[in-house]
Each structure stands twice: as C-alpha cells, then as structure tokens.
Design a protein around this motif. Sequence first.
Motif, PDB file in Angstrom:
ATOM      1  N   LEU A 273      -5.896  -6.428   5.357  1.00  0.00           N
ATOM      2  CA  LEU A 273      -4.924  -5.387   5.692  1.00  0.00           C
ATOM      3  C   LEU A 273      -5.677  -4.080   5.892  1.00  0.00           C
ATOM      4  CD1 LEU A 273      -2.076  -4.153   5.964  1.00  0.00           C
ATOM      5  CD2 LEU A 273      -2.004  -3.984   3.463  1.00  0.00           C
ATOM      6  N   PHE A 274      -5.595  -3.515   7.088  1.00  0.00           N
ATOM      7  CA  PHE A 274      -6.242  -2.251   7.411  1.00  0.00           C
ATOM      8  C   PHE A 274      -5.189  -1.145   7.462  1.00  0.00           C
ATOM      9  CE2 PHE A 274      -8.915  -5.567   9.160  1.00  0.00           C
ATOM     10  CZ  PHE A 274     -10.204  -5.150   8.869  1.00  0.00           C
ATOM     11  N   LEU A 275      -5.419  -0.067   6.735  1.00  0.00           N
ATOM     12  CA  LEU A 275      -4.521   1.082   6.777  1.00  0.00           C
ATOM     13  C   LEU A 275      -5.132   2.094   7.743  1.00  0.00           C
ATOM     14  CD1 LEU A 275      -3.700   1.504   2.975  1.00  0.00           C
ATOM     15  CD2 LEU A 275      -2.605   0.029   4.677  1.00  0.00           C
TER      16      LEU A 275
ATOM     17  N   ILE B 273      -9.548   3.307  16.735  1.00  0.00           N
ATOM     18  CA  ILE B 273      -9.271   2.668  18.028  1.00  0.00           C
ATOM     19  C   ILE B 273      -9.824   1.251  18.046  1.00  0.00           C
ATOM     20  CG2 ILE B 273      -9.761   2.763  20.505  1.00  0.00           C
ATOM     21  CD1 ILE B 273      -9.890   5.857  20.173  1.00  0.00           C
ATOM     22  N   ARG B 274     -11.065   1.094  17.587  1.00  0.00           N
ATOM     23  CA  ARG B 274     -11.682  -0.231  17.561  1.00  0.00           C
ATOM     24  C   ARG B 274     -10.891  -1.184  16.671  1.00  0.00           C
ATOM     25  NH1 ARG B 274     -14.918  -2.538  14.053  1.00  0.00           N
ATOM     26  NH2 ARG B 274     -15.485  -0.576  13.007  1.00  0.00           N
ATOM     27  N   THR B 275     -10.453  -0.709  15.531  1.00  0.00           N
ATOM     28  CA  THR B 275      -9.702  -1.559  14.605  1.00  0.00           C
ATOM     29  C   THR B 275      -8.398  -2.031  15.241  1.00  0.00           C
ATOM     30  OG1 THR B 275     -10.628  -0.411  12.686  1.00  0.00           O
ATOM     31  CG2 THR B 275      -8.602  -1.665  12.335  1.00  0.00           C
ATOM     32  N   LEU B 276      -7.686  -1.119  15.880  1.00  0.00           N
ATOM     33  CA  LEU B 276      -6.423  -1.492  16.520  1.00  0.00           C
ATOM     34  C   LEU B 276      -6.646  -2.497  17.652  1.00  0.00           C
ATOM     35  CD1 LEU B 276      -4.482   1.914  16.628  1.00  0.00           C
ATOM     36  CD2 LEU B 276      -4.189   0.005  15.045  1.00  0.00           C
ATOM     37  N   ARG B 277      -7.802  -2.424  18.305  1.00  0.00           N
ATOM     38  CA  ARG B 277      -8.108  -3.383  19.372  1.00  0.00           C
ATOM     39  C   ARG B 277      -8.436  -4.761  18.814  1.00  0.00           C
ATOM     40  NH1 ARG B 277     -11.687   0.760  22.996  1.00  0.00           N
ATOM     41  NH2 ARG B 277     -10.001   1.465  24.377  1.00  0.00           N
ATOM     42  N   GLU B 278      -9.104  -4.777  17.647  1.00  0.00           N
ATOM     43  CA  GLU B 278      -9.624  -6.038  17.130  1.00  0.00           C
ATOM     44  C   GLU B 278      -8.644  -6.823  16.266  1.00  0.00           C
ATOM     45  OE1 GLU B 278     -13.211  -5.013  15.119  1.00  0.00           O
ATOM     46  OE2 GLU B 278     -14.362  -4.715  16.973  1.00  0.00           O
ATOM     47  N   VAL B 279      -7.698  -6.148  15.611  1.00  0.00           N
ATOM     48  CA  VAL B 279      -6.789  -6.871  14.715  1.00  0.00           C
ATOM     49  C   VAL B 279      -5.836  -7.757  15.510  1.00  0.00           C
ATOM     50  CG1 VAL B 279      -6.895  -5.142  12.899  1.00  0.00           C
ATOM     51  CG2 VAL B 279      -5.131  -4.956  14.684  1.00  0.00           C
ATOM     52  N   ASP B 280      -5.262  -8.710  14.798  1.00  0.00           N
ATOM     53  CA  ASP B 280      -4.310  -9.632  15.434  1.00  0.00           C
ATOM     54  C   ASP B 280      -2.912  -9.041  15.511  1.00  0.00           C
ATOM     55  OD1 ASP B 280      -6.156 -12.051  15.525  1.00  0.00           O
ATOM     56  OD2 ASP B 280      -6.172 -11.593  13.376  1.00  0.00           O
ATOM     57  N   ILE B 281      -2.563  -8.192  14.528  1.00  0.00           N
ATOM     58  CA  ILE B 281      -1.208  -7.642  14.440  1.00  0.00           C
ATOM     59  C   ILE B 281      -1.287  -6.155  14.096  1.00  0.00           C
ATOM     60  CG2 ILE B 281       1.022  -7.776  13.238  1.00  0.00           C
ATOM     61  CD1 ILE B 281       0.151 -10.651  12.384  1.00  0.00           C
ATOM     62  N   VAL B 282      -0.398  -5.378  14.696  1.00  0.00           N
ATOM     63  CA  VAL B 282      -0.236  -3.972  14.324  1.00  0.00           C
ATOM     64  C   VAL B 282       1.195  -3.795  13.817  1.00  0.00           C
ATOM     65  CG1 VAL B 282      -0.226  -1.569  15.081  1.00  0.00           C
ATOM     66  CG2 VAL B 282      -1.910  -3.167  16.017  1.00  0.00           C
ATOM     67  N   ALA B 283       1.338  -3.499  12.543  1.00  0.00           N
ATOM     68  CA  ALA B 283       2.664  -3.261  11.964  1.00  0.00           C
ATOM     69  C   ALA B 283       2.932  -1.759  11.994  1.00  0.00           C
ATOM     70  CB  ALA B 283       2.725  -3.784  10.531  1.00  0.00           C
TER      71      ALA B 283
ATOM     72  N   LYS C 144      -4.634 -13.916   9.677  1.00  0.00           N
ATOM     73  CA  LYS C 144      -4.469 -12.827  10.635  1.00  0.00           C
ATOM     74  C   LYS C 144      -4.921 -11.498  10.023  1.00  0.00           C
ATOM     75  CE  LYS C 144      -2.228 -15.496  13.602  1.00  0.00           C
ATOM     76  NZ  LYS C 144      -2.832 -15.895  14.898  1.00  0.00           N
ATOM     77  N   ASN C 145      -5.661 -10.733  10.786  1.00  0.00           N
ATOM     78  CA  ASN C 145      -5.986  -9.366  10.381  1.00  0.00           C
ATOM     79  C   ASN C 145      -4.882  -8.438  10.854  1.00  0.00           C
ATOM     80  OD1 ASN C 145      -8.493  -9.681   9.032  1.00  0.00           O
ATOM     81  ND2 ASN C 145      -9.512  -9.971  11.006  1.00  0.00           N
ATOM     82  N   LEU C 146      -4.400  -7.591   9.948  1.00  0.00           N
ATOM     83  CA  LEU C 146      -3.242  -6.752  10.253  1.00  0.00           C
ATOM     84  C   LEU C 146      -3.571  -5.274  10.023  1.00  0.00           C
ATOM     85  CD1 LEU C 146       0.445  -7.451   9.371  1.00  0.00           C
ATOM     86  CD2 LEU C 146      -0.528  -5.232   8.801  1.00  0.00           C
ATOM     87  N   ALA C 147      -3.199  -4.453  10.992  1.00  0.00           N
ATOM     88  CA  ALA C 147      -3.356  -3.007  10.853  1.00  0.00           C
ATOM     89  C   ALA C 147      -1.982  -2.394  10.631  1.00  0.00           C
ATOM     90  CB  ALA C 147      -3.988  -2.414  12.113  1.00  0.00           C
TER      91      ALA C 147
ATOM     92  N   ILE D 115      -5.441  -9.793  -1.391  1.00  0.00           N
ATOM     93  CA  ILE D 115      -5.827  -9.484  -0.016  1.00  0.00           C
ATOM     94  C   ILE D 115      -6.602  -8.168  -0.007  1.00  0.00           C
ATOM     95  CG2 ILE D 115      -4.927  -8.798   2.254  1.00  0.00           C
ATOM     96  CD1 ILE D 115      -2.525 -10.686   1.668  1.00  0.00           C
ATOM     97  N   SER D 116      -7.693  -8.112   0.717  1.00  0.00           N
ATOM     98  CA  SER D 116      -8.475  -6.880   0.829  1.00  0.00           C
ATOM     99  C   SER D 116      -7.688  -5.843   1.619  1.00  0.00           C
ATOM    100  CB  SER D 116      -9.810  -7.155   1.527  1.00  0.00           C
ATOM    101  OG  SER D 116     -10.636  -7.965   0.719  1.00  0.00           O
ATOM    102  N   VAL D 117      -7.601  -4.633   1.061  1.00  0.00           N
ATOM    103  CA  VAL D 117      -6.920  -3.523   1.724  1.00  0.00           C
ATOM    104  C   VAL D 117      -7.977  -2.480   2.063  1.00  0.00           C
ATOM    105  CG1 VAL D 117      -5.119  -1.766   1.542  1.00  0.00           C
ATOM    106  CG2 VAL D 117      -4.831  -3.986   0.400  1.00  0.00           C
TER     107      VAL D 117
END
Length: 296
Positions: free
Chosen positions: A21-23, A39-49, A93-96, A122-124
């Motif tokens: 989980l990426f904040l 920007i890179r994180t949002l491109r690479e994750v599977d889901i953006v909540a 899934k990696n989620l931002a 889960i790693s935050v």
Amino acid sequence: MTIQVQKSFEDKKEANPCGKLFLVATPIGNLEDMTFRAIRTLREVDIVAAEDTRQTRKLLTHYEISPGKLLSYHEHNKVASGPELIRLIIEGKNLALVSDAGLPAISDPGSDLVKLALEQHISVIPIPGANAALSALIVSGLSTERFQFLGFLPRDNKERENLLRSLEDEQGTVLLYESPHRVLKTLEAIYEIWGDRKIVMARELTKRYEELVRGHISECQDWLAEHPPLGEYCLVIGGADPNEVKQRRDAWWQALSVEEHVQHYEVQERISRKEAMKKAANDRGVSKRDIYQELL
C-alpha cells in the motif's frame, strides 16, 4: 500486541507475494508540486484508490497515466470498499492511495485503510509531497519548534469548547483546517477562550490566488467582515504566552472550589452573587454559564 517490523524495500521470495500500500501525496493546488517519485508510483501500481475519482482522473490524465486503474475509496463507502481493497493487495496487487489533495490519511478515511493494511501485515509506504498545514506553518512567521494539528474542530458547540479549553495552556503553535462558511464562527470560538492571539489565515495555497492574512484574531475577524471568506482555510495560531500560563497556574484561587471562589468575592468585596460568579469566571478563563452549571 506483537511487534511488527517493516522492511519497505526488501525483496520478497514468496511465489505469490503480497502487494504493498503506497500513500501518495498529490498537489494541494499547483500541479507542478507532484514529485517524480509520486508520478512513477502512480504509473507502476496496479490500482489507484481515490477519494474523488473525478479529481484524480484529471491528475492522471495530465501526467499521461491510464485512469483505467482508478477505484473509489471515500468516507461513505470505506466500510465496504476497504476490505475489498485489502483483499486485492493480499492477492498481489500494488495499490496507491490518494486523497483529493495533499497527503492521504490526514483528516480523511485513508487512516482507516492504513489500519486495515497493518492488521494484515501489509507494508505501508509513504510517498511524501505537499501538505497544506505544514506549508502554511513554514510561511506563517510563528514558532515552528513545536506544533499541534487539530484537523477540523468539532461542529458541536460543547465539544468544540471542551477541546479548546483543554488546549488553553498549549504553548506550541496550533494548526487546523476550516471551511469558508464556518471560519468566522471558529475564530469567534477561539477568541472567546484563547484570547486575541496571533494568527495566520492561509487559503488557495500554491494556487494563483494564494493569500495569507497575518494579524491578531480580532484583526482577522474585521478583515473577513470586509472580505467574505472564499476557499478552504488553514489556520495557524500562536501558542499560549508562557507568562500568562504561569500566572494562571500560580493563581491564588487554584486551591479553592468554584463555590469557595464565588463566596470569596461575595464576602470580601461585598458584591452580588451574579457579579461574584462573573469575576470567578474571568479568573478561571471560563464562561459564566460554566460557573453556573458547576454550582447547580
């Protein structure tokens, strides 16, 4: 509680590793405040909540990131959506997580998702960026050595008063958020309990119409009377004067009960009970109504 140790960037060896989980911090107004890492994180994750998918879709489109990975997560659907998002992360899934603006999990439901993630080990991972409260603090001119963030004050009058009373002697700078239609009422409540302290009202931070009004609370009240509030405000309020705090704590009446305090004025100054209650209220920094309630 069993201790948890998170190694955020340690490679996992499992065949089906759990996701993370990426904040992710997003701009509070100016799109140029987005970091390369965000920007890179949002491109690479599977889901953006996102708290507001319409707002986040504009951000993703601006940075040419596919909006197809967007899912909704906000205050009104968090009970159902939260566990589902956690399930997707557990499946790999990696989620931002992003809020409308600034750092997620501050005065928004993101904190609940973080708790759910930690319960499942889960790693935050924080992806830092813009924050309205800290941005206002560093340009306020008020002390940055110690500060306290209150978010939005309670709407209930009694709850708000109790909170402000509990922080009356706080000597660190206080930060809080307020909406335009409530900011005047909030200033009135703070002035009544804390007195005429220094304050900075910041709005539209990082945007074209960024505005900071610096002065005392009474001066800012007069300013808002002539300039109707617009936009969300971040209020930065100076801490209590150490000398005043010491005087209050060393006051002669500290050892007296409220009844004894009132009686002192009735007897020593030969004034009415009503006037004695008023003087006792002034000494204690409370309203006359509080003294009356105490004596019932």
